[in-house]
Design an enzyme around this catalytic site. Sequence first.
Site, PDB file in Angstrom:
ATOM      1  N   CYS A  75      81.736  23.445  77.175  1.00 37.19           N
ATOM      2  CA  CYS A  75      80.837  24.131  76.245  1.00 37.19           C
ATOM      3  C   CYS A  75      79.949  25.126  76.989  1.00 37.19           C
ATOM      4  O   CYS A  75      79.734  26.255  76.526  1.00 37.19           O
ATOM      5  CB  CYS A  75      79.989  23.123  75.488  1.00 37.19           C
ATOM      6  SG  CYS A  75      78.875  23.860  74.273  1.00 37.19           S
ATOM      7  N   CYS A 174      79.053  15.545  71.135  1.00 30.62           N
ATOM      8  CA  CYS A 174      78.386  16.034  69.928  1.00 30.62           C
ATOM      9  C   CYS A 174      79.317  16.140  68.727  1.00 30.62           C
ATOM     10  O   CYS A 174      78.875  16.009  67.591  1.00 30.62           O
ATOM     11  CB  CYS A 174      77.719  17.383  70.202  1.00 30.62           C
ATOM     12  SG  CYS A 174      78.867  18.748  70.535  1.00 30.62           S
TER      13      CYS A 174
END
EC number: 2.8.1.13
Length: 244
Positions: A75, A174
């Site tokens: 990410c 997440c």
Amino acid sequence: MTGVHLALSANPQSFRTGARGCCTIEDSRDARRAADVIGIPFYVWDLADRFREDVVEDFVAEYEAGRTPNPCLRCNEKIKFAALLDKALALGFDAVCTGHYAKVVRKEDGTRELHRASDMAKDQSYVLGVLDDKQLAHAMFPLGDTVTTKDEIRAEAERRGLAVAKKPDSHDICFIADGDTQGFLASRLGRSEGDIVDEAGNKLGTHEGAYGFTIGQRKGLRIGTPAPTASPATCWTSPRSPTR
């Protein structure tokens, strides 16, 4: 200075569960309220498609290829310091500032190095090690240079009227809000615990229980290899869950 919240989920949940996730509608509202208190402009940038392709699909593909991925590292590499940073620079901003615990040190020759944070208990430099000199030149990590503890930072945030002062740390994947990494991979790869597959990944049947199997690796999933008297197949048991 401008606040930006990244919308990384196409279907975000309304509320997070404890320390799981960081991309819910609630998180967006928390960020907006913090920006209001600080008195800065605030925007939500939709990078859900890019996140799905570069992080979520990569996560699944890495397990399938026999490797254990780190989605937080990916990410940072593909989203926060690529898609986000590129857009910020194109709009005239100088840098992206995040709450990562890491330090950027400028050397005598002008290049930059990524160093561990002063607070070793919170250091996150390991998920930023993929950044190059150009990206580091436009990155700011204010928490990395301070020896102030997380509790002291929370106390300062509370003193300034920021409701997020008591918000739990996010330390799970997440995009797997319920924490069930095994179930997530089973759904995406069409597998169930105990499934027996051949070398091509084709399901041959289901093994009830993992007795008589030894743990091995195939396509990134933790699998079991049959005993010598069994047929040449493999059995999928629980995959390892990466940690942040």
